[in-house]
Design a protein around this motif. Structure first.
Motif, PDB file in Angstrom:
ATOM      1  N   PRO A 490       0.833  -1.211   0.000  1.00 56.30           N
ATOM      2  CA  PRO A 490       0.000   0.000   0.000  1.00 56.30           C
ATOM      3  C   PRO A 490       0.861   1.251   0.000  1.00 56.30           C
ATOM      4  O   PRO A 490       2.000   1.249   0.492  1.00 56.30           O
ATOM      5  N   PRO A 491       0.344   2.363  -0.524  1.00 52.94           N
ATOM      6  CA  PRO A 491       1.087   3.635  -0.468  1.00 52.94           C
ATOM      7  C   PRO A 491       0.987   4.247   0.925  1.00 52.94           C
ATOM      8  O   PRO A 491       0.467   3.625   1.857  1.00 52.94           O
ATOM      9  N   ARG A 492       1.428   5.471   1.052  1.00 50.32           N
ATOM     10  CA  ARG A 492       1.307   6.167   2.331  1.00 50.32           C
ATOM     11  C   ARG A 492      -0.167   6.391   2.671  1.00 50.32           C
ATOM     12  O   ARG A 492      -1.031   6.407   1.800  1.00 50.32           O
ATOM     13  N   VAL A 493      -0.426   6.603   3.957  1.00 47.92           N
ATOM     14  CA  VAL A 493      -1.807   6.707   4.412  1.00 47.92           C
ATOM     15  C   VAL A 493      -2.521   7.887   3.761  1.00 47.92           C
ATOM     16  O   VAL A 493      -3.736   7.828   3.504  1.00 47.92           O
ATOM     17  N   GLU A 494      -1.797   8.979   3.452  1.00 49.50           N
ATOM     18  CA  GLU A 494      -2.428  10.131   2.809  1.00 49.50           C
ATOM     19  C   GLU A 494      -2.965   9.753   1.425  1.00 49.50           C
ATOM     20  O   GLU A 494      -4.069  10.160   1.039  1.00 49.50           O
ATOM     21  N   GLU A 495      -2.202   8.935   0.705  1.00 47.03           N
ATOM     22  CA  GLU A 495      -2.654   8.511  -0.618  1.00 47.03           C
ATOM     23  C   GLU A 495      -3.771   7.486  -0.523  1.00 47.03           C
ATOM     24  O   GLU A 495      -4.668   7.447  -1.370  1.00 47.03           O
ATOM     25  N   LEU A 496      -3.732   6.647   0.522  1.00 49.43           N
ATOM     26  CA  LEU A 496      -4.822   5.684   0.719  1.00 49.43           C
ATOM     27  C   LEU A 496      -6.147   6.414   0.922  1.00 49.43           C
ATOM     28  O   LEU A 496      -7.196   5.985   0.417  1.00 49.43           O
ATOM     29  N   ARG A 497      -6.124   7.499   1.665  1.00 51.60           N
ATOM     30  CA  ARG A 497      -7.366   8.238   1.920  1.00 51.60           C
ATOM     31  C   ARG A 497      -7.963   8.774   0.619  1.00 51.60           C
ATOM     32  O   ARG A 497      -9.179   8.842   0.461  1.00 51.60           O
ATOM     33  N   LEU A 498      -7.084   9.147  -0.326  1.00 49.10           N
ATOM     34  CA  LEU A 498      -7.579   9.701  -1.586  1.00 49.10           C
ATOM     35  C   LEU A 498      -8.064   8.622  -2.548  1.00 49.10           C
ATOM     36  O   LEU A 498      -9.089   8.776  -3.208  1.00 49.10           O
ATOM     37  N   THR A 499      -7.307   7.500  -2.637  1.00 53.15           N
ATOM     38  CA  THR A 499      -7.621   6.482  -3.643  1.00 53.15           C
ATOM     39  C   THR A 499      -8.630   5.448  -3.172  1.00 53.15           C
ATOM     40  O   THR A 499      -9.208   4.740  -3.998  1.00 53.15           O
ATOM     41  N   ARG A 500      -8.842   5.317  -1.869  1.00 49.91           N
ATOM     42  CA  ARG A 500      -9.761   4.288  -1.366  1.00 49.91           C
ATOM     43  C   ARG A 500     -11.016   4.883  -0.723  1.00 49.91           C
ATOM     44  O   ARG A 500     -11.714   4.225   0.028  1.00 49.91           O
ATOM     45  N   ARG A 501     -11.297   6.127  -1.024  1.00 53.02           N
ATOM     46  CA  ARG A 501     -12.447   6.771  -0.374  1.00 53.02           C
ATOM     47  C   ARG A 501     -13.753   6.065  -0.703  1.00 53.02           C
ATOM     48  O   ARG A 501     -14.612   5.887   0.151  1.00 53.02           O
ATOM     49  N   ARG A 502     -13.904   5.641  -1.974  1.00 53.75           N
ATOM     50  CA  ARG A 502     -15.174   5.044  -2.396  1.00 53.75           C
ATOM     51  C   ARG A 502     -15.088   3.546  -2.580  1.00 53.75           C
ATOM     52  O   ARG A 502     -16.083   2.902  -2.903  1.00 53.75           O
ATOM     53  N   ALA A 503     -13.893   2.991  -2.409  1.00 48.13           N
ATOM     54  CA  ALA A 503     -13.755   1.535  -2.523  1.00 48.13           C
ATOM     55  C   ALA A 503     -14.422   0.867  -1.329  1.00 48.13           C
ATOM     56  O   ALA A 503     -14.471   1.419  -0.236  1.00 48.13           O
ATOM     57  N   LYS A 504     -14.944  -0.351  -1.553  1.00 42.69           N
ATOM     58  CA  LYS A 504     -15.719  -1.028  -0.521  1.00 42.69           C
ATOM     59  C   LYS A 504     -15.209  -2.434  -0.273  1.00 42.69           C
ATOM     60  O   LYS A 504     -14.633  -3.077  -1.135  1.00 42.69           O
ATOM     61  N   PHE A 505     -15.422  -2.897   0.961  1.00 40.43           N
ATOM     62  CA  PHE A 505     -15.178  -4.271   1.337  1.00 40.43           C
ATOM     63  C   PHE A 505     -16.454  -5.069   1.158  1.00 40.43           C
ATOM     64  O   PHE A 505     -17.554  -4.581   1.443  1.00 40.43           O
ATOM     65  N   VAL A 506     -16.327  -6.300   0.702  1.00 43.34           N
ATOM     66  CA  VAL A 506     -17.464  -7.210   0.634  1.00 43.34           C
ATOM     67  C   VAL A 506     -17.330  -8.186   1.791  1.00 43.34           C
ATOM     68  O   VAL A 506     -16.364  -8.924   1.876  1.00 43.34           O
ATOM     69  N   CYS A 507     -18.298  -8.178   2.688  1.00 38.39           N
ATOM     70  CA  CYS A 507     -18.251  -9.041   3.862  1.00 38.39           C
ATOM     71  C   CYS A 507     -19.075 -10.301   3.610  1.00 38.39           C
ATOM     72  O   CYS A 507     -19.566 -10.547   2.514  1.00 38.39           O
ATOM     73  N   PHE A 541      10.454 -12.160  -1.884  1.00 36.87           N
ATOM     74  CA  PHE A 541       9.800 -11.332  -2.888  1.00 36.87           C
ATOM     75  C   PHE A 541      10.768 -10.995  -4.024  1.00 36.87           C
ATOM     76  O   PHE A 541      11.879 -10.528  -3.791  1.00 36.87           O
ATOM     77  N   ASP A 542      10.328 -11.222  -5.260  1.00 35.11           N
ATOM     78  CA  ASP A 542      11.121 -10.853  -6.432  1.00 35.11           C
ATOM     79  C   ASP A 542      10.805  -9.443  -6.918  1.00 35.11           C
ATOM     80  O   ASP A 542      11.630  -8.805  -7.562  1.00 35.11           O
ATOM     81  N   LYS A 543       9.613  -8.973  -6.614  1.00 34.85           N
ATOM     82  CA  LYS A 543       9.173  -7.665  -7.098  1.00 34.85           C
ATOM     83  C   LYS A 543       8.255  -7.038  -6.063  1.00 34.85           C
ATOM     84  O   LYS A 543       7.419  -7.730  -5.462  1.00 34.85           O
ATOM     85  N   VAL A 544       8.423  -5.735  -5.851  1.00 30.71           N
ATOM     86  CA  VAL A 544       7.547  -4.987  -4.948  1.00 30.71           C
ATOM     87  C   VAL A 544       6.872  -3.888  -5.766  1.00 30.71           C
ATOM     88  O   VAL A 544       7.543  -3.089  -6.419  1.00 30.71           O
ATOM     89  N   ILE A 545       5.544  -3.884  -5.738  1.00 26.99           N
ATOM     90  CA  ILE A 545       4.765  -2.886  -6.474  1.00 26.99           C
ATOM     91  C   ILE A 545       3.908  -2.109  -5.477  1.00 26.99           C
ATOM     92  O   ILE A 545       3.170  -2.712  -4.689  1.00 26.99           O
ATOM     93  N   VAL A 546       4.028  -0.789  -5.515  1.00 27.95           N
ATOM     94  CA  VAL A 546       3.209   0.064  -4.652  1.00 27.95           C
ATOM     95  C   VAL A 546       1.918   0.395  -5.392  1.00 27.95           C
ATOM     96  O   VAL A 546       1.934   1.007  -6.464  1.00 27.95           O
ATOM     97  N   ASN A 547       0.795  -0.030  -4.833  1.00 25.56           N
ATOM     98  CA  ASN A 547      -0.491   0.174  -5.486  1.00 25.56           C
ATOM     99  C   ASN A 547      -1.147   1.445  -4.954  1.00 25.56           C
ATOM    100  O   ASN A 547      -2.049   1.411  -4.123  1.00 25.56           O
ATOM    101  N   GLY A 548      -0.652   2.575  -5.455  1.00 24.34           N
ATOM    102  CA  GLY A 548      -1.311   3.840  -5.135  1.00 24.34           C
ATOM    103  C   GLY A 548      -2.418   4.110  -6.136  1.00 24.34           C
ATOM    104  O   GLY A 548      -3.571   4.331  -5.776  1.00 24.34           O
ATOM    105  N   ASP A 549      -2.063   4.031  -7.411  1.00 28.91           N
ATOM    106  CA  ASP A 549      -3.037   4.151  -8.497  1.00 28.91           C
ATOM    107  C   ASP A 549      -3.139   2.789  -9.170  1.00 28.91           C
ATOM    108  O   ASP A 549      -2.138   2.241  -9.641  1.00 28.91           O
ATOM    109  N   ILE A 550      -4.321   2.218  -9.234  1.00 29.79           N
ATOM    110  CA  ILE A 550      -4.497   0.854  -9.713  1.00 29.79           C
ATOM    111  C   ILE A 550      -4.082   0.711 -11.181  1.00 29.79           C
ATOM    112  O   ILE A 550      -3.496  -0.306 -11.576  1.00 29.79           O
TER     113      ILE A 550
END
Length: 595
Positions: A490-507, A541-550
């Motif tokens: 995951p990116p920094r928490v500031e970026e998470l707040r912007l990119t995950r505002r409308r994303a939802k969890f399915v329970c 881990f062979d590769k690390v990818i930061v998922n800020g923008d999908i």
């Protein structure tokens, strides 16, 4: 470099070469060389071998012959430095005295208790001479402890391990400490002269050793290591760097260089023994830092079954991409705290940190199966969405496994597409035969991913995408699967707040509130869990990818996976290709200084 720049450089080189070949001096040298070659064939014998002494005697005789103009001119000619040098060269050639001569050893060099002494001169450059020194505890002598491969001392072949240093530039080293010797060398300019007593016996290193490469499984910065003999003699590296091991003779400090720098001077790196002892004696703060846990009496947490439900947003669902066998993400505060106490106590009892793993270059043959691609990351980071986009982008290339379950098939589900529906006794039989990579029990039903389902997809010539917890990578970390592990961070928490505002969890379907958005605590837990995963399993881990923008993360992931099958060489554990990895040979030694 562009084509135009390359062409310009070639023209400049051509003009330089042409001007040099047209030099008159060069043509004169060629003529002299041809004349000398003709004289060489005649094998001429010099008339006299001592022209210098004859010229000196002649000059003295002429002085007493009167001071006529002719005599004066001849005496002036014989006394000119250029003429004397010419006669000196004549005598050297006549006497065949071509080899350089060293100055005689002073009378006070040899001591009564010494068998032999060497005088070694090395030219000092900006780089260190490439040797470590120590003080012999029994004799108090300063001796060479280690010769760094590729350094000036190693290339000269004149200084060896075990040699005793008596003097540096005429300064006696008797009763001196190693740290007092370093300033002597630091202030030396140009040539450095050593007076050395050679070691009585030397172990010859084999020149036919095979090249040995290791992947570093931890970060190392010599500037933060108080135990390094000399920081200038060390090699810094990051987790995942490929190192060529030059020497493993020392039990504490190995010699190595980065991949591609084999021609440069080698440096010191901590041996596995040293790193393991160091971690065992020091409790790493990162390992024992408790995760944020929910205090008693707080708001209840819904169990999360899948990652961010991008499918609910886009309306696209890919069959076989669920992870329903995963248990709920959170438990009560007491259960979470107890789990952490058990985990930290287990780590404290048996710490075996990753150090290095022997690797070998690997390029996939067109007839070989594709490497298994393992995607890992904390819940909510977007692993499922990345996997879904890969499947949609090229369904003929990528595939996912179909999980097994013991629950009843629902109306909209299909056998072999959504799940493999099997009875309980068959599922438990597969567990006993160790055929599951990952499995669990949820609401009274088993869910799991089997090894057979992975083999089935790979046998069809597809790139199998596997989404598992990093603790389960060990089940597929074999030559059969040759996994390529991608960690989605995951990116920094500031970026998470912007990119995950409308994303939802399915329970869970039976929950009263099956879909909810991220909370601030979810973001903190995601980052904490990612740090914990990287700390414990990052060496896999062979590769690390930061998922800020999908979209950006997907392009990076797809481009990286396409390189696996191209001409690019990958470094994989030696045991995947060879029957057994090379065993390290070690011997004791303690280094105290660097010259």
């Amino acid at each position: 470099m562009s084509g135009t720049e390359s062409h310009t450089h070639r023209e400049e080189d051509y003009r330089f070469l042409h001007s040099m070949l047209m030099e008159k001096k060069l043509h004169l040298l060629f003529k002299i060389h041809e004349r000398l070659k003709r004289f060489e064939k005649r094998s001429p014998v010099p008339v006299q071998e001592h022209a210098v002494s004859l010229a000196s005697e002649l000059a003295e005789e002429l002085i007493y012959q009167g001071w006529r103009d002719e005599v004066k001119e001849l005496v002036d000619l014989l006394s000119k430095p250029h003429f004397k040098s010419l006669l000196s060269v004549h005598d050297a050639v006549a006497q065949r005295d071509f080899e350089p001569s060293l100055p005689p050893i002073p009378d006070d060099v040899l001591d009564e208790d010494e068998d032999s002494v060497k005088i070694v001169s090395l030219v000092k450059t900006k780089d260190p001479l490439g040797a470590t020194i120590k003080k012999d505890k029994s004799t108090g002598a300063i001796v060479v402890a280690r010769i760094m491969k590729g350094g000036a001392a190693d290339k000269s072949g004149l200084i060896h391990e075990g040699d005793e240093l008596k003097e540096v530039n005429g300064v006696s080293l008797e009763h001196r400490k190693p740290k007092e010797i370093l300033p002597l060398l630091a202030h030396s300019q140009g040539e450095v002269t050593f007076k050395i007593i050679p070691a009585s016996s030397k172990e010859e290193m084999s020149t036919n050793k095979k090249k040995l490469f290791m992947r570093a499984l931890f970060d190392y910065d010599p500037n933060e290591d108080p135990t390094i003999p000399c920081k200038e003699a060390a090699v810094a590296f990051k987790r995942g760097d490929i190192l060529q091991i030059v020497s493993m003779e020392d039990d504490t400090w190995w010699q190595a260089c980065h991949l591609g720098d084999s021609k440069s001077r080698a440096g010191l790196i901590p041996s596995p023994n040293l790193h393991e002892r160091r971690v065992a004696l020091q409790r790493p703060k990162a390992l024992f830092k408790p995760r944020r846990v929910k205090p008693p009496g707080g708001q209840p947490v819904f169990p999360v079954i899948e990652d961010v439900d991008y499918g609910a947003i886009t309306g696209i669902h890919v069959a076989g991409s669920r992870r329903s066998f995963r248990l709920g993400r959170k438990s009560s505060w007491a259960r979470e705290a107890a789990r952490f106490r058990r985990w930290s106590a287990g780590v404290h009892r048996s710490i075996c940190p990753p150090t290095y793993i022997e690797v070998i270059p690997y390029h996939r043959d067109p007839n070989d199966r594709h490497r298994l691609v393992v995607l890992v990351g904390p819940s909510g980071v977007g692993v499922n969405e990345l996997k879904r986009r890969l499947l949609i982008s090229d369904p003929d290339r990528y595939a996912v496994t179909v999980p097994h379950t013991t629950r009843e098939k629902r109306r909209q589900e299909s056998e072999g597409v959504d799940y493999h529906f099997v009875p309980v006794h068959m599922f438990e039989e597969l567990i006993l035969n160790h055929r599951f990579i990952e499995y669990g029990c949820y609401r009274g039903h088993y869910y799991g991913t089997s090894l057979d389902s992975v083999n089935r997809e790979m046998a069809e010539g597809k790139v199998c995408l596997l989404d598992i917890h990093p603790s389960k990578i060990k089940h597929v970390y074999t030559s059969e699967f040759k996994p390529y592990v991608v960690f989605v961070k995951p990116p920094r928490v500031e970026e998470l707040r912007l990119t995950r505002r409308r994303a939802k969890f399915v329970c869970d379907d039976e929950d009263t509130n099956p879909v909810r958005v991220f909370s601030e605590e979810d973001f903190e837990d995601m980052i904490d869990l990612a740090e914990s995963m990287y700390s414990q399993y990052g060496h896999l881990f062979d590769k690390v990818i930061v998922n800020g923008d999908i979209a950006t993360a997907f392009r990076e992931l797809r481009a990286d996976l396409e390189k696996i099958d191209e001409a690019e060489v990958h470094w994989v554990p030696t045991e995947w290709i060879c029957s057994s990895p090379t065993k390290a040979r070690r011997s004791c030694g303690h280094l105290t200084g660097w010259i």
